[in-house]
Design a protein around this motif. Sequence first.
Motif, mmCIF file in Angstrom:
data_model
loop_
_atom_site.group_PDB
_atom_site.id
_atom_site.type_symbol
_atom_site.label_atom_id
_atom_site.label_comp_id
_atom_site.label_asym_id
_atom_site.label_seq_id
_atom_site.Cartn_x
_atom_site.Cartn_y
_atom_site.Cartn_z
ATOM 1 N N LEU A 22 -11.338 7.237 2.580
ATOM 2 C CA LEU A 22 -11.677 8.468 3.476
ATOM 3 C C LEU A 22 -10.374 9.197 3.809
ATOM 4 C CD1 LEU A 22 -14.754 7.264 5.152
ATOM 5 C CD2 LEU A 22 -14.761 8.269 3.065
ATOM 6 N N ASP A 23 -9.582 8.361 4.401
ATOM 7 C CA ASP A 23 -8.281 8.754 5.247
ATOM 8 C C ASP A 23 -7.008 9.411 4.016
ATOM 9 O OD1 ASP A 23 -9.202 8.947 7.650
ATOM 10 O OD2 ASP A 23 -8.712 6.890 7.664
ATOM 11 N N MET A 24 -6.809 8.245 3.356
ATOM 12 C CA MET A 24 -5.818 8.406 2.223
ATOM 13 C C MET A 24 -6.234 9.381 0.879
ATOM 14 S SD MET A 24 -3.754 4.733 2.364
ATOM 15 C CE MET A 24 -2.661 5.140 0.952
ATOM 16 N N LYS A 25 -7.694 9.499 0.724
ATOM 17 C CA LYS A 25 -8.336 10.087 -0.385
ATOM 18 C C LYS A 25 -7.939 9.531 -1.689
ATOM 19 C CE LYS A 25 -9.890 13.686 2.458
ATOM 20 N NZ LYS A 25 -10.648 13.365 3.594
ATOM 21 N N LEU A 26 -7.591 8.192 -1.812
ATOM 22 C CA LEU A 26 -7.461 7.600 -3.048
ATOM 23 C C LEU A 26 -8.758 7.783 -3.982
ATOM 24 C CD1 LEU A 26 -5.468 4.330 -2.304
ATOM 25 C CD2 LEU A 26 -4.544 6.534 -2.801
ATOM 26 N N ASP A 27 -8.535 7.890 -5.066
ATOM 27 C CA ASP A 27 -9.660 8.130 -6.172
ATOM 28 C C ASP A 27 -9.997 6.547 -6.490
ATOM 29 O OD1 ASP A 27 -8.234 7.056 -8.349
ATOM 30 O OD2 ASP A 27 -7.761 9.118 -8.726
ATOM 31 N N PRO A 28 -11.330 6.451 -7.043
ATOM 32 C CA PRO A 28 -11.567 4.828 -7.193
ATOM 33 C C PRO A 28 -10.542 4.016 -8.017
ATOM 34 C CG PRO A 28 -13.648 6.145 -7.395
ATOM 35 C CD PRO A 28 -12.288 7.084 -7.432
ATOM 36 N N SER B 254 -18.636 -0.302 -4.925
ATOM 37 C CA SER B 254 -19.938 0.647 -4.767
ATOM 38 C C SER B 254 -20.015 0.731 -3.062
ATOM 39 C CB SER B 254 -21.136 0.526 -5.486
ATOM 40 O OG SER B 254 -21.764 -0.775 -4.931
ATOM 41 N N HIS B 255 -19.722 -0.055 -2.391
ATOM 42 C CA HIS B 255 -19.807 0.187 -0.824
ATOM 43 C C HIS B 255 -18.720 1.267 -0.518
ATOM 44 C CE1 HIS B 255 -22.612 -3.016 -0.063
ATOM 45 N NE2 HIS B 255 -21.744 -3.654 -0.157
ATOM 46 N N TYR B 256 -17.829 1.366 -0.875
ATOM 47 C CA TYR B 256 -16.602 2.162 -0.603
ATOM 48 C C TYR B 256 -16.420 3.621 -1.619
ATOM 49 C CZ TYR B 256 -16.080 -2.287 1.293
ATOM 50 O OH TYR B 256 -16.144 -3.678 1.791
ATOM 51 N N TYR B 257 -17.042 3.497 -2.674
ATOM 52 C CA TYR B 257 -17.184 4.408 -3.492
ATOM 53 C C TYR B 257 -18.515 4.589 -4.170
ATOM 54 C CZ TYR B 257 -12.084 4.986 -3.133
ATOM 55 O OH TYR B 257 -10.605 5.089 -2.620
ATOM 56 N N CYS C 93 -4.326 -0.452 -6.237
ATOM 57 C CA CYS C 93 -3.852 -0.754 -4.957
ATOM 58 C C CYS C 93 -4.315 -2.032 -4.538
ATOM 59 C CB CYS C 93 -4.100 0.309 -3.898
ATOM 60 S SG CYS C 93 -3.375 0.133 -2.435
ATOM 61 N N LEU C 94 -5.838 -2.345 -4.347
ATOM 62 C CA LEU C 94 -6.383 -3.407 -4.232
ATOM 63 C C LEU C 94 -5.841 -4.544 -5.033
ATOM 64 C CD1 LEU C 94 -7.981 -1.607 -2.189
ATOM 65 C CD2 LEU C 94 -9.991 -3.245 -2.854
ATOM 66 N N GLN C 95 -5.831 -4.269 -6.281
ATOM 67 C CA GLN C 95 -5.474 -5.529 -7.227
ATOM 68 C C GLN C 95 -4.267 -5.840 -6.792
ATOM 69 O OE1 GLN C 95 -7.669 -6.604 -9.739
ATOM 70 N NE2 GLN C 95 -6.115 -8.260 -9.372
ATOM 71 N N ILE D 270 1.025 -1.110 -0.111
ATOM 72 C CA ILE D 270 0.027 0.083 -0.024
ATOM 73 C C ILE D 270 0.872 1.308 -0.060
ATOM 74 C CG2 ILE D 270 -1.716 1.310 1.420
ATOM 75 C CD1 ILE D 270 -2.813 -1.220 2.389
ATOM 76 N N GLU D 271 1.974 1.143 0.554
ATOM 77 C CA GLU D 271 3.003 2.434 0.753
ATOM 78 C C GLU D 271 3.116 3.255 -0.682
ATOM 79 O OE1 GLU D 271 4.922 5.461 2.295
ATOM 80 O OE2 GLU D 271 4.199 3.630 3.505
#
Length: 97
Positions: free
Chosen positions: A37-43, A67-70, A49-51, A13-14
């Motif tokens: 919300l904290d790191m403010k990554l766009d979708p 869609s739960h998170y974005y 990152c997740l991938q 993630i870094e």
Amino acid sequence: MVDDTQARVMALIEPWNGRSVLTFRKKSLTPEMSLNLDMKLDPQDAAECLQNVFDAFTMDFDQVNFSHYYPKKPREAIPLTIGMLIESARARQWCYH
């Protein structure tokens, strides 16, 4: 205590841990921090990152309901935390539906 899985997820993630616009410092990553919300990554960045995490731990990315998170209404977003990724990596599957 940080175990190998947590350290590995944090390292993956870094690269998405950007510097603050005001202080130019990077925040210290914690399991409580959220990508959305904290790191403010766009979708798109969050998905990439997740991938990376999912690929590293041989997990199926299709199980994540993004869609739960974005959601269309940002105020309805559920935090997508680093801790969720750590727990899922330990289980080798997405634990949140």
